[in-house]
Scaffold this active site. Structure first.
Site, short mmCIF file in Angstrom:
data_model
loop_
_atom_site.label_atom_id
_atom_site.label_comp_id
_atom_site.label_asym_id
_atom_site.label_seq_id
_atom_site.Cartn_x
_atom_site.Cartn_y
_atom_site.Cartn_z
N ARG A 51 0.27 -1.42 0.09
CA ARG A 51 -0.22 0.13 0.04
C ARG A 51 1.17 1.34 0.02
O ARG A 51 0.20 1.92 -0.57
CB ARG A 51 -0.58 -0.02 1.06
CG ARG A 51 -1.51 1.57 0.75
CD ARG A 51 -3.17 1.00 2.45
NE ARG A 51 -3.80 2.53 2.17
CZ ARG A 51 -3.89 2.83 3.54
NH1 ARG A 51 -3.44 2.34 4.88
NH2 ARG A 51 -4.42 3.68 3.32
N HIS A 85 1.00 4.72 -2.75
CA HIS A 85 0.35 5.62 -2.51
C HIS A 85 1.66 6.49 -3.02
O HIS A 85 1.55 7.78 -2.75
CB HIS A 85 1.03 5.92 -0.79
CG HIS A 85 -0.92 5.55 -0.44
ND1 HIS A 85 -1.98 6.36 0.61
CD2 HIS A 85 -2.08 4.02 -0.55
CE1 HIS A 85 -3.22 6.30 0.51
NE2 HIS A 85 -3.01 4.93 0.33
N ASN A 112 -5.15 11.47 4.43
CA ASN A 112 -5.35 9.81 4.09
C ASN A 112 -4.09 9.01 4.47
O ASN A 112 -3.98 8.21 3.30
CB ASN A 112 -5.24 10.47 1.99
CG ASN A 112 -6.32 10.57 1.59
OD1 ASN A 112 -6.95 9.53 2.56
ND2 ASN A 112 -5.87 10.09 0.41
N HIS A 133 -6.30 -6.31 -2.74
CA HIS A 133 -7.47 -6.10 -1.27
C HIS A 133 -7.19 -7.22 -1.19
O HIS A 133 -8.42 -7.97 -0.03
CB HIS A 133 -8.81 -5.39 -1.76
CG HIS A 133 -8.57 -3.34 -1.47
ND1 HIS A 133 -9.35 -2.40 -1.97
CD2 HIS A 133 -6.65 -3.43 -1.04
CE1 HIS A 133 -8.38 -1.57 -1.87
NE2 HIS A 133 -7.33 -1.43 -1.13
C1 HEM Z 1 -8.83 1.44 -5.92
C2 HEM Z 1 -8.67 2.08 -5.38
C3 HEM Z 1 -8.01 2.55 -4.20
C4 HEM Z 1 -8.86 2.50 -2.64
C5 HEM Z 1 -10.27 3.24 -3.47
C6 HEM Z 1 -8.16 1.43 -1.75
C7 HEM Z 1 -8.58 2.12 -0.65
C8 HEM Z 1 -8.14 1.40 0.54
C9 HEM Z 1 -8.13 1.60 2.09
C10 HEM Z 1 -9.75 2.89 2.11
C11 HEM Z 1 -7.46 0.90 2.69
C12 HEM Z 1 -7.20 1.24 4.20
C13 HEM Z 1 -7.26 1.94 5.59
C14 HEM Z 1 -8.09 1.83 6.34
O1 HEM Z 1 -8.69 2.49 6.98
O2 HEM Z 1 -6.59 1.36 7.10
C15 HEM Z 1 -5.86 -0.01 1.65
C16 HEM Z 1 -6.09 -0.68 2.23
C17 HEM Z 1 -4.88 -1.33 1.39
N1 HEM Z 1 -5.18 -1.40 0.40
FE1 HEM Z 1 -5.65 -0.04 -1.25
N2 HEM Z 1 -7.12 1.05 -2.72
C18 HEM Z 1 -7.11 1.13 -3.47
C19 HEM Z 1 -6.08 0.42 -4.34
C20 HEM Z 1 -5.29 -0.10 -3.96
C21 HEM Z 1 -4.32 -0.56 -4.75
C22 HEM Z 1 -3.94 -0.27 -6.49
C23 HEM Z 1 -2.79 -0.88 -3.54
C24 HEM Z 1 -2.21 -2.06 -5.06
C25 HEM Z 1 -1.00 -1.45 -5.92
C26 HEM Z 1 -3.77 -1.04 -2.31
C27 HEM Z 1 -3.23 -1.92 -1.61
C28 HEM Z 1 -3.88 -1.92 -0.35
C29 HEM Z 1 -3.71 -3.04 0.46
C30 HEM Z 1 -2.27 -3.94 0.63
C31 HEM Z 1 -4.42 -1.97 2.13
C32 HEM Z 1 -3.91 -3.23 3.44
C33 HEM Z 1 -2.60 -1.63 4.22
C34 HEM Z 1 -2.61 -2.93 5.48
O3 HEM Z 1 -2.90 -3.99 5.30
O4 HEM Z 1 -1.83 -1.85 6.13
N3 HEM Z 1 -5.04 -0.90 -2.63
N4 HEM Z 1 -7.22 0.85 0.41
#
Ligand code: HEM
Ligand SMILES: *[C@@H]1O[C@H](CO)[C@@H](O)[C@H](O)[C@H]1NC(C)=O
Length: 334
Positions: free
Chosen positions: A77, A81, A105, A203
């Protein structure tokens, strides 16, 4: 006859002119800007200058993830970002007042210490050679593998940016966008609809705070009712798990630590956690890709490798005289 000879002379002369202009412009570095920045990246970039770089990165990621498996998704993630704002230039790592990192964010981003540790190790072996942006990109690949995901070759040669703005970090999607908005955001970064569905598959591992989807449980779009796209049993479970908005729940409720296609099969069962996740299946433009990945694991993992390379190449600073190699990932060089 006379006419065609004249034409040929003219043609030759214009060819000659084009060559002269090309030669002049390449001498003065003008053609560099015609070549896409990512063409300056290569898998062998550090082979002679820091042959141990990739090894140090993968060993350190492995050691830290072994102690704390939740770091694997967090690093992936963090890389997203980074690339999403000003390209993959490690701007997310800059730790000063008003930087991306200090934005709302970015509150739940993790893994900064792991990147610092890798950077410290690499600086000991080959000082001022390996960029923080490259380290983060390779670490995200290694984290994917540790979670059971695919391998891909990472092209290297990114340099680190000097600008990081808190206001820009708010542009990263946070889970309440519609598919049109997500597609636009991706398109602006050279990523297409297939990349959107594929990369959202990240995800399949990791967690989110309840904050990011709590509206779906009680008051969706001001209706005072839960989101109808959320299955009833999943709704009950989530209401139990979310006592406070900062509580954490797995993004993939079935196989939370495994990099697999369960993320997509969940969407088909109305068990997508973020509204943006579930939208991938309810929107006719993206649903066919969800269907395809939900039944063909190899299609997903092989496309994931391709899309991650694309993500890692977004707006990179790789041309000569662009960016710098930071000594400490937290700060711009003095
Ligand atoms: C398409 C639009 C995307 C949205 C709207 C989105 C949104 C989010 C949100 C809201 C979270 C949790 C944040 C929190 O409240 O703690 C999250 C976690 C995560 N996102 Fe996304 N994301 C997107 C795309 C991506 C992409 C492109 C990747 C990687 C290539 C990614 C990888 C991750 C990972 C691995 C987590 C888990 C993080 C953790 O466990 O610490 N996301 N994402
Ligand atoms: C979707 O989001 C876009 C841009 O973020 C916005 O302009 C549009 O009104 C939204 N569409 C719907 C149907 O809500």
């Amino acid at each position: 006859m006379h006419q065609t000879l004249e034409n040929m002379k003219l043609h030759n002369f214009s060819l000659f002119l084009v060559l002269i202009i090309f030669k002049l412009s390449s001498t003065f570095g003008l053609t560099d800007s015609l070549i896409p920045a990512e063409a300056f990246l290569s898998a062998g970039h550090y082979h002679t200058t820091c042959p141990n770089a990739e090894g140090i990165i993968s060993q350190t990621v492995a050691a830290w993830v072994k102690k704390d498996p939740t770091l694997a998704p967090s690093i992936i993630r963090l890389h997203f970002h980074d690339c999403a704002i000003r390209g993959c230039d490690a701007s997310i790592l800059l730790n000063h007042q008003g930087s991306e990192r200090s934005a709302f964010n970015s509150k739940t981003l993790r893994g900064f210490q792991l990147i610092d540790e890798i950077k410290a190790q690499i600086e000991k072996r080959c000082p001022k050679i390996v960029s923080c942006a490259d380290i983060l990109t390779a670490a995200a690949r290694d984290a994917t593998i540790l979670a059971g995901g695919p391998f891909w070759e990472v092209p290297f040669g990114r340099k680190d940016g000097k600008i990081s703005l808190e206001s820009e970090a708010s542009l990263v999607p946070h889970g309440h966008e519609n598919i049109t908005g997500l597609l636009e955001f991706f398109k602006e970064r050279g990523l297409d609809i297939l990349d959107l569905v594929t990369l959202s598959g990240s995800h399949t591992i990791g967690r989110t705070t309840c904050y990011s989807f709590i509206d779906r449980l009680y008051n969706f779009n001001g209706t005072k009712k839960p989101d109808p796209l959320l299955s009833f049993s999943f709704l009950k479970l989530l209401r139990k798990r979310c006592k406070g908005v900062m509580d954490l729940v797995f993004l993939d409720v079935i196989t939370p630590r495994t990099f697999d296609i369960t993320y997509y099969t969940n969407l088909k069962r109305k068990a997508g956690l973020l509204s943006t996740d579930q939208s991938l299946f309810s929107d006719a433009r993206t649903a066919p890709f969800v269907e395809a990945f939900a039944t063909q694991p190899f299609l997903f993992t092989s496309q994931f490798a391709v899309s991650m390379v694309k993500l890692g190449n977004v707006q990179v600073l790789a041309r000569p005289n662009e960016g710098e190699i930071r000594v400490n990932c937290n700060y711009v060089n003095k």
